[in-house]
Design a protein around this motif. Structure first.
Motif, short mmCIF file in Angstrom:
data_model
loop_
_atom_site.label_atom_id
_atom_site.label_comp_id
_atom_site.label_asym_id
_atom_site.label_seq_id
_atom_site.Cartn_x
_atom_site.Cartn_y
_atom_site.Cartn_z
N PHE A 49 0.84 -1.20 0.00
CA PHE A 49 0.00 0.00 0.00
C PHE A 49 0.87 1.24 0.00
CE2 PHE A 49 -2.36 -3.30 2.33
CZ PHE A 49 -3.46 -3.42 1.49
N ASP A 50 0.38 2.30 -0.60
CA ASP A 50 1.12 3.56 -0.60
C ASP A 50 0.75 4.43 0.59
OD1 ASP A 50 -1.38 4.46 -1.39
OD2 ASP A 50 -0.63 5.68 -3.05
N SER A 51 -0.26 4.03 1.37
CA SER A 51 -0.67 4.80 2.54
C SER A 51 -1.47 3.92 3.48
CB SER A 51 -1.55 5.99 2.11
OG SER A 51 -2.77 5.50 1.56
N PHE A 52 -1.59 4.36 4.73
CA PHE A 52 -2.44 3.64 5.67
C PHE A 52 -3.90 3.73 5.24
CE2 PHE A 52 1.19 4.28 8.60
CZ PHE A 52 1.40 2.95 8.90
N GLU A 53 -4.28 4.83 4.62
CA GLU A 53 -5.65 4.98 4.13
C GLU A 53 -6.01 3.85 3.16
OE1 GLU A 53 -8.47 8.27 1.88
OE2 GLU A 53 -6.34 8.63 2.06
N CYS A 54 -5.12 3.54 2.23
CA CYS A 54 -5.38 2.45 1.29
C CYS A 54 -5.40 1.10 1.98
CB CYS A 54 -4.34 2.46 0.17
SG CYS A 54 -4.63 3.74 -1.08
N ALA A 55 -4.53 0.91 2.99
CA ALA A 55 -4.51 -0.34 3.75
C ALA A 55 -5.82 -0.53 4.51
CB ALA A 55 -3.34 -0.36 4.71
N ILE A 56 -6.31 0.52 5.13
CA ILE A 56 -7.58 0.46 5.86
C ILE A 56 -8.72 0.14 4.91
CG2 ILE A 56 -9.29 1.90 7.07
CD1 ILE A 56 -6.80 3.31 8.39
N HIS A 57 -8.75 0.82 3.77
CA HIS A 57 -9.81 0.59 2.79
C HIS A 57 -9.85 -0.87 2.34
CE1 HIS A 57 -12.67 1.54 -0.38
NE2 HIS A 57 -11.90 0.87 -1.21
N ALA A 58 -8.68 -1.47 2.18
CA ALA A 58 -8.61 -2.85 1.67
C ALA A 58 -8.79 -3.91 2.74
CB ALA A 58 -7.26 -3.06 0.98
N LEU A 59 -8.28 -3.68 3.96
CA LEU A 59 -8.20 -4.77 4.93
C LEU A 59 -9.05 -4.63 6.19
CD1 LEU A 59 -4.35 -5.45 4.78
CD2 LEU A 59 -6.17 -6.61 3.54
N ALA A 60 -9.41 -3.42 6.57
CA ALA A 60 -10.19 -3.25 7.81
C ALA A 60 -11.61 -3.79 7.61
CB ALA A 60 -10.23 -1.78 8.21
N PRO A 61 -12.12 -4.48 8.63
CA PRO A 61 -13.49 -4.99 8.50
C PRO A 61 -14.51 -3.86 8.51
CG PRO A 61 -12.67 -5.35 10.72
CD PRO A 61 -11.51 -4.82 9.91
N LYS A 62 -15.69 -4.13 7.95
CA LYS A 62 -16.78 -3.15 7.95
C LYS A 62 -17.73 -3.48 9.09
CE LYS A 62 -17.05 -2.02 3.05
NZ LYS A 62 -17.91 -2.05 1.86
#
Length: 86
Positions: A26-39
């Motif tokens: 990922f290029d940022s934590f924002e992208c990591a959160i978008h991809a991996l954090a549960p909803k």
């Protein structure tokens, strides 16, 4: 240079995370959160804090779990504060 798994940005300082044996860049934590954090099962927001869980359902808060009909969950345990004199 590595390509971000979420946005496709070709970046020279990516973050590599491993989840359940699979690597992600990922290029940022924002992208990591978008991809991996549960909803949250109730409101759909990404759970990036502790959240609460009932069986397999994850909620961002006790409020959302209650709104979804789950009762008996707490955000935290009440703890006794112990202060020792110097």
């Amino acid at each position: 240079m590595t390509v971000c798994n979420t946005c496709g940005n070709d970046y020279d300082n990516t973050i590599r995370l491993v989840k359940e044996g699979r690597s992600y860049d990922f290029d940022s934590f924002e992208c990591a959160i978008h991809a991996l954090a549960p909803k949250c099962e109730n409101c759909g927001c990404r759970v990036i804090g502790h959240g609460v869980q009932y069986d397999e359902a994850i909620f961002c808060s006790v409020h959302c779990s209650s709104a979804a009909g789950v009762t008996g969950l707490t955000d935290h345990q009440q703890r006794e504060l112990i202060v020792e004199a110097p």
